[in-house]
Design a protein around this motif. Structure first.
Motif, PDB file in Angstrom:
ATOM      1  N   LYS A  34       0.828  -1.221   0.000  1.00  0.00           N
ATOM      2  CA  LYS A  34       0.000   0.000   0.000  1.00  0.00           C
ATOM      3  C   LYS A  34       0.858   1.266   0.000  1.00  0.00           C
ATOM      4  O   LYS A  34       0.380   2.338  -0.345  1.00  0.00           O
ATOM      5  CB  LYS A  34      -0.933   0.027   1.220  1.00  0.00           C
ATOM      6  CG  LYS A  34      -2.118  -0.909   1.078  1.00  0.00           C
ATOM      7  CD  LYS A  34      -3.100  -0.707   2.219  1.00  0.00           C
ATOM      8  CE  LYS A  34      -4.259  -1.685   2.110  1.00  0.00           C
ATOM      9  NZ  LYS A  34      -5.125  -1.687   3.277  1.00  0.00           N
TER      10      LYS A  34
ATOM     11  N   LYS B 283      -9.125  -7.195  -3.121  1.00  0.00           N
ATOM     12  CA  LYS B 283      -8.987  -6.006  -2.264  1.00  0.00           C
ATOM     13  C   LYS B 283      -9.893  -6.130  -1.036  1.00  0.00           C
ATOM     14  O   LYS B 283      -9.450  -5.998   0.101  1.00  0.00           O
ATOM     15  CB  LYS B 283      -9.343  -4.754  -3.073  1.00  0.00           C
ATOM     16  CG  LYS B 283      -9.299  -3.495  -2.274  1.00  0.00           C
ATOM     17  CD  LYS B 283      -9.587  -2.281  -3.139  1.00  0.00           C
ATOM     18  CE  LYS B 283      -9.687  -1.036  -2.279  1.00  0.00           C
ATOM     19  NZ  LYS B 283      -9.719   0.177  -3.072  1.00  0.00           N
TER      20      LYS B 283
ATOM     21  N   ASN C  10      -8.784  -6.954   2.856  1.00  0.00           N
ATOM     22  CA  ASN C  10      -8.977  -5.825   3.768  1.00  0.00           C
ATOM     23  C   ASN C  10      -9.787  -6.242   4.980  1.00  0.00           C
ATOM     24  O   ASN C  10      -9.895  -5.504   5.952  1.00  0.00           O
ATOM     25  CB  ASN C  10      -9.706  -4.676   3.059  1.00  0.00           C
ATOM     26  CG  ASN C  10      -8.719  -3.638   2.554  1.00  0.00           C
ATOM     27  OD1 ASN C  10      -7.568  -3.609   2.993  1.00  0.00           O
ATOM     28  ND2 ASN C  10      -9.160  -2.799   1.632  1.00  0.00           N
TER      29      ASN C  10
ATOM     30  N   GLU D 138      -2.476  -4.669  -0.079  1.00  0.00           N
ATOM     31  CA  GLU D 138      -3.825  -4.614  -0.669  1.00  0.00           C
ATOM     32  C   GLU D 138      -3.933  -5.701  -1.739  1.00  0.00           C
ATOM     33  O   GLU D 138      -3.023  -5.845  -2.571  1.00  0.00           O
ATOM     34  CB  GLU D 138      -4.003  -3.233  -1.309  1.00  0.00           C
ATOM     35  CG  GLU D 138      -5.290  -3.091  -2.091  1.00  0.00           C
ATOM     36  CD  GLU D 138      -5.546  -1.637  -2.493  1.00  0.00           C
ATOM     37  OE1 GLU D 138      -5.142  -0.710  -1.768  1.00  0.00           O
ATOM     38  OE2 GLU D 138      -6.161  -1.461  -3.553  1.00  0.00           O
TER      39      GLU D 138
END
Ligand SMILES: Cc1cc2nc3c(=O)[nH]c(=O)nc-3n(C[C@H](O)[C@H](O)[C@H](O)COP(=O)(O)O)c2cc1C
Length: 175
Positions: free
Chosen positions: A89, A123, A127, A145
């Motif tokens: 990220k 993603k 997450n 990510e």
């Protein structure tokens, strides 16, 4: 036509698989192709989570389906393995780098006679709390990510997908 160009044109997304195992050697070759992808400033930022464990593969498929609110379906189309590419990220080109790694891996698998399909929603899956736990369990440290899930297996040749015609007017020249 060169073998590379031919492979680029004949690769298709595979959505039906057999149960035949893919060897560790083949999986390593595909991963290596991903690791050799070009990357912004040569940072080699993407990481790959290679899931060959059936229970984790099934859990990731379930989580992926839940993101789409399509519980009970298998978004991994029965493929026995999934190679997840994740981007750092903190790297500005991370997603681009990861996408290119996925492209390389798709082509390498095709050259080996194996099937792949890029499946979205990595993603959201990584997450989530459980996604982060899975990364931790695999030894991943840092802030990553999900870019894409590359499902992998032997194609069921009873289905022969063909390429859609290429859309026109997508190339412009300044000569
Ligand atoms: C960024 C991206 C996301 C994709 N996500 C999915 C997906 O979630 N499910 C799926 O079945 N195919 C997915 N695909 C595969 C595309 O549908 C496929 O590449 C496209 O239809 C062209 O077919 P081809 O790969 O055989 O040339 C994705 C492809 C890309 C590049």
């Amino acid at each position: 036509m060169s073998e590379v160009l031919n492979n680029l044109k004949t690769r298709r997304s595979i959505r039906k698989y057999t149960d035949e195992p893919v060897t560790d050697e083949q999986i390593s070759q595909i991963i290596e192709a991903g690791l050799y992808a070009a990357s912004g400033m040569g940072r080699q930022s993407p990481i790959i989570l290679a899931v060959t464990d059936r229970a984790v593969r099934d859990e990731l498929a379930e989580m992926n389906a839940a993101v789409m609110h399509r519980e009970g379906t298998d978004p991994f189309y029965g493929a026995p393995y999934v190679l997840v590419v994740l981007a750092d990220k903190n790297v500005p080109t991370g997603i681009y780098d990861g996408s290119l790694a996925l492209g390389n891996m798709m082509l390498a698998a095709h050259e080996l006679g194996l099937g792949t399909c890029w499946i979205h929603r990595a993603k959201e899956v990584f997450n989530s709390k459980r996604g982060k736990e899975i990364l931790k369990q695999a030894g991943v440290e840092g802030d990553y990510e999900g870019v894409g899930n590359l499902i992998l297996g032997h194609p069921d040749t009873s289905v022969q997908p063909s390429a859609a015609p290429r859309k026109e007017n997508r190339v412009f020249y300044i000569k």
